[in-house]
Design a protein around this motif. Structure first.
Motif, PDB file in Angstrom:
ATOM      1  N   GLU A  22      -5.135  -3.631   3.905  1.00 42.11           N
ATOM      2  CA  GLU A  22      -4.838  -2.551   2.961  1.00 42.11           C
ATOM      3  C   GLU A  22      -4.761  -1.220   3.717  1.00 42.11           C
ATOM      4  O   GLU A  22      -5.692  -0.859   4.449  1.00 42.11           O
ATOM      5  CB  GLU A  22      -5.904  -2.491   1.885  1.00 42.11           C
ATOM      6  CG  GLU A  22      -5.904  -3.722   0.983  1.00 42.11           C
ATOM      7  CD  GLU A  22      -6.913  -3.623  -0.141  1.00 42.11           C
ATOM      8  OE1 GLU A  22      -7.771  -2.708  -0.099  1.00 42.11           O
ATOM      9  OE2 GLU A  22      -6.841  -4.457  -1.080  1.00 42.11           O
ATOM     10  N   VAL A  23      -3.647  -0.521   3.542  1.00 38.90           N
ATOM     11  CA  VAL A  23      -3.458   0.775   4.210  1.00 38.90           C
ATOM     12  C   VAL A  23      -2.980   1.805   3.193  1.00 38.90           C
ATOM     13  O   VAL A  23      -2.385   1.463   2.174  1.00 38.90           O
ATOM     14  CB  VAL A  23      -2.431   0.682   5.363  1.00 38.90           C
ATOM     15  CG1 VAL A  23      -2.960  -0.169   6.504  1.00 38.90           C
ATOM     16  CG2 VAL A  23      -1.092   0.140   4.867  1.00 38.90           C
TER      17      VAL A  23
ATOM     18  N   GLY B 181      -1.243   4.983   6.980  1.00 36.39           N
ATOM     19  CA  GLY B 181      -1.564   3.824   7.801  1.00 36.39           C
ATOM     20  C   GLY B 181      -3.053   3.643   8.027  1.00 36.39           C
ATOM     21  O   GLY B 181      -3.469   2.819   8.851  1.00 36.39           O
ATOM     22  N   ALA B 182      -3.885   4.408   7.316  1.00 36.68           N
ATOM     23  CA  ALA B 182      -5.340   4.306   7.478  1.00 36.68           C
ATOM     24  C   ALA B 182      -5.883   3.103   6.713  1.00 36.68           C
ATOM     25  O   ALA B 182      -5.442   2.805   5.601  1.00 36.68           O
ATOM     26  CB  ALA B 182      -6.008   5.580   6.991  1.00 36.68           C
TER      27      ALA B 182
ATOM     28  N   THR C 102       0.225  -5.752   7.161  1.00 38.09           N
ATOM     29  CA  THR C 102      -0.293  -4.797   6.190  1.00 38.09           C
ATOM     30  C   THR C 102       0.331  -4.984   4.813  1.00 38.09           C
ATOM     31  O   THR C 102       1.257  -5.770   4.617  1.00 38.09           O
ATOM     32  CB  THR C 102      -0.035  -3.349   6.646  1.00 38.09           C
ATOM     33  OG1 THR C 102       1.365  -3.050   6.499  1.00 38.09           O
ATOM     34  CG2 THR C 102      -0.460  -3.140   8.081  1.00 38.09           C
ATOM     35  N   THR C 103      -0.171  -4.190   3.865  1.00 36.91           N
ATOM     36  CA  THR C 103       0.329  -4.242   2.484  1.00 36.91           C
ATOM     37  C   THR C 103       1.648  -3.496   2.306  1.00 36.91           C
ATOM     38  O   THR C 103       2.201  -3.501   1.200  1.00 36.91           O
ATOM     39  CB  THR C 103      -0.721  -3.636   1.529  1.00 36.91           C
ATOM     40  OG1 THR C 103      -1.138  -2.352   2.024  1.00 36.91           O
ATOM     41  CG2 THR C 103      -1.929  -4.540   1.396  1.00 36.91           C
TER      42      THR C 103
ATOM     43  N   ALA D 236       1.230   5.111  12.191  1.00 33.59           N
ATOM     44  CA  ALA D 236      -0.178   4.792  12.400  1.00 33.59           C
ATOM     45  C   ALA D 236      -0.713   5.419  13.679  1.00 33.59           C
ATOM     46  O   ALA D 236      -1.845   5.905  13.737  1.00 33.59           O
ATOM     47  CB  ALA D 236      -0.365   3.274  12.436  1.00 33.59           C
ATOM     48  N   SER D 237       0.122   5.440  14.711  1.00 34.16           N
ATOM     49  CA  SER D 237      -0.293   6.033  15.982  1.00 34.16           C
ATOM     50  C   SER D 237      -0.457   7.549  15.859  1.00 34.16           C
ATOM     51  O   SER D 237      -1.418   8.132  16.375  1.00 34.16           O
ATOM     52  CB  SER D 237       0.737   5.700  17.061  1.00 34.16           C
ATOM     53  OG  SER D 237       0.299   6.127  18.327  1.00 34.16           O
ATOM     54  N   LEU D 238       0.466   8.180  15.154  1.00 35.61           N
ATOM     55  CA  LEU D 238       0.341   9.625  14.930  1.00 35.61           C
ATOM     56  C   LEU D 238      -0.905   9.936  14.101  1.00 35.61           C
ATOM     57  O   LEU D 238      -1.594  10.937  14.339  1.00 35.61           O
ATOM     58  CB  LEU D 238       1.594  10.155  14.234  1.00 35.61           C
ATOM     59  CG  LEU D 238       2.880  10.153  15.072  1.00 35.61           C
ATOM     60  CD1 LEU D 238       4.078  10.520  14.201  1.00 35.61           C
ATOM     61  CD2 LEU D 238       2.761  11.119  16.248  1.00 35.61           C
TER      62      LEU D 238
END
Length: 527
Positions: A470-471, A475-476, A489-490, A506-508
């Protein structure tokens, strides 16, 4: 055999040969032998460092060896190395001819240090996108170490041999006459299986690594994008991957990757890895993650436990573990996996030439598989759980036009049947009547979608009922400092282009998390 354009390209490659080589053919009167002789004559005519001889002393015909003149260095192909294997042929010519490999020096030394006698045989099909990795790896190993020998065998051409050795999936590898492995493997994976001390040495190296700012778990499109975006920020970045490229490696044609009208999975995977390697990223390939321990407090270090016993630490984590083929989960499926139960029609389809097969799944993947297989096998039966096929109308129309395809809807596969060594049929239940029916066949191709690789995360981050991470919109995940992206992921729509975007995001987000922690860390250090 080769057209003028291909000859020109090959001639340019062959200029890199530094040592004379000899092509030694073993032929009979078959059409395949005539094709092989034409191919070898074309190659020999392109370089004055290549000679052609015929000895007819190998039991497999047609076949040919590539020898470095005056040495024992060489490789052998049984059958025509065309299709996906043409690159394997070109590389073999160059490497036997003395052109150096780009393989890391420590890996080269590890191969050269192997002791013992290793006779490898690899069965491939020309349509298999997974096979070249294995063929090229073993060819290179045989060039580097004279105690290693390798022959690559076209399974479609040597059907009686395939049947006798019960080869029902490609690539299939034998070592010294015994089964060694099936499926895609690169050189490092093969090396790890025969060099038993390699895993322990790798674990010791991993244990000594300093903590990462961002540690990406997964080497597919999402993981590669996350690693690049993190590295461009100038922070310490690592990637842990069970196999770099992920599910993309098993993808045949890619025609919806924006700005690239057509490519295939292996090519894209190579491009992803090369792009990541262009930055200061610590790539830890062939490593399986088994446990994630999130940081106890914001700004602390998360721990990633690997299967080899090593533990990596990081200030932030990006989970990009991807997905794998979904299984039917019925009796007999695991028992007959690679013994008639298959998941890649492009790879394994040629091994079922003239036989009866079933395709499980009526979505685009299933219908496309049935269409492809119909041109190879005797009969295709497509089995769909729903009351109608779910594929695009144009695909369904094409399927319905084929005379050797039968479609069964409202059907639930209940069992894979076999004789102990290979598939002989399946059982399914008619969902309208609950009656059980049986089909006699030799192969089953499962095409029912993907499932996320997240079982090992169930106690670490929140998962959906389907097992997806779950994000939120950044992307957290449910744990501070842990982010996720891609097919695991969802986020809806499992597409390469979407996974790349989500990996970048997600990386940012991980970088934003880190810079907001910096003042707190500075205060702690000052105290």
């Amino acid at each position: 055999m080769l057209d003028a354009n291909l000859k020109d390209q090959l001639r340019a490659y062959l200029e890199r040969i530094t040592q004379p080589i000899e092509l030694v053919a073993s032929l009979d009167d078959s059409d395949g032998s005539r094709e092989m002789l034409a191919l070898l004559e074309d190659i020999a005519a392109l370089s004055d460092r290549i000679t052609l001889a015929r000895r007819d002393d190998d039991p497999r015909k047609p076949s040919f060896a590539i020898h470095r003149t005056g040495t024992t260095v060489g490789v052998r192909f049984a059958g025509l190395p065309m299709g996906h294997e043409f690159n394997s042929l070109v590389l073999a010519l160059l490497q036997v001819g003395g052109h150096p490999s780009k393989l890391a020096q420590d890996i080269i030394q590890q191969v050269q240090a192997l002791d013992g006698e290793y006779d490898f045989e690899t069965y491939f099909s020309q349509s298999c996108q997974n096979c070249p990795d294995v063929v090229q790896a073993l060819n290179l190993m045989s060039v580097l170490n004279p105690k290693i020998r390798h022959v690559a065998i076209d399974g479609a051409l040597f059907q009686s041999e395939v049947d006798a050795r019960q080869v029902m999936a490609v690539p299939t590898i034998f070592l010294n006459g015994r089964s060694f492995g099936q499926g895609r493997m690169d050189l490092e994976q093969i090396l790890a299986k025969i060099d038993t001390g390699a895993e322990a040495r790798a674990a010791e190296k991993l244990k000594a690594k300093e903590a990462f700012d961002v540690l990406v778990v997964g080497g597919g499109p999402a993981g590669a994008a996350a690693a690049i975006y993190a590295a461009r920020k100038g922070i310490r970045t690592g990637v842990v991957a069970e196999r770099f490229g992920g599910q993309v490696l098993d993808t045949m044609a890619i025609e919806n990757f924006i700005s690239v009208s057509h490519t295939d999975g292996p090519k894209l995977a190579v491009a992803l890895e090369e792009h990541v390697k262009a930055y200061d990223v610590d790539i830890m390939n062939l490593q399986r993650a088994e446990k994630l321990v999130p940081a106890r407090l914001p700004g602390g270090l998360a721990e990633l436990h690997l299967a080899n016993g090593a533990v990596l630490k990081a200030k932030s984590i990006v989970l990009a573990t991807g997905a794998r083929w979904r299984q039917m989960n019925v009796p007999g499926e695991n028992e007959y996996r690679n013994k008639g139960v298959a998941y890649c029609p492009h790879c394994d389809g040629p091994l079922f030439k003239g036989k009866r097969v079933a395709v499980i799944g009526g979505g685009n993947s299933g219908v496309e598989a049935a269409i492809d297989l119909a041109g190879i096998v005797a009969q295709v039966t497509l089995i769909e759980f729903d009351s109608k096929l779910r594929a695009d109308a144009v695909l369904v129309a094409k399927l319905n036009s084929l005379p050797n395809v039968k479609v069964i809807t409202s059907a639930l596969t209940t069992e894979v049947r076999g004789d102990g060594t290979r598939v002989t049929g399946l059982s399914y239940k008619d969902r309208n009547t609950d009656n059980i029916h049986q089909l006699d066949l030799e192969g089953i191709f499962v095409q029912i979608g993907l499932m996320p690789n997240t079982e090992w995360l169930k106690d670490a981050v929140a998962l959906s009922p389907r097992g997806e991470i779950e994000v939120d919109h950044r992307g957290a995940t449910s744990q501070p400092g842990v982010f996720a992206a891609g097919d695991a992921t969802t986020v809806p729509y499992k597409q390469i282009v979407i996974a790349m975007g989500e990996g970048s995001k997600a990386s940012l987000s991980a970088f934003d998390y880190l810079i907001r922690l910096a003042p707190a860390e500075d205060k702690a250090a000052a105290a």
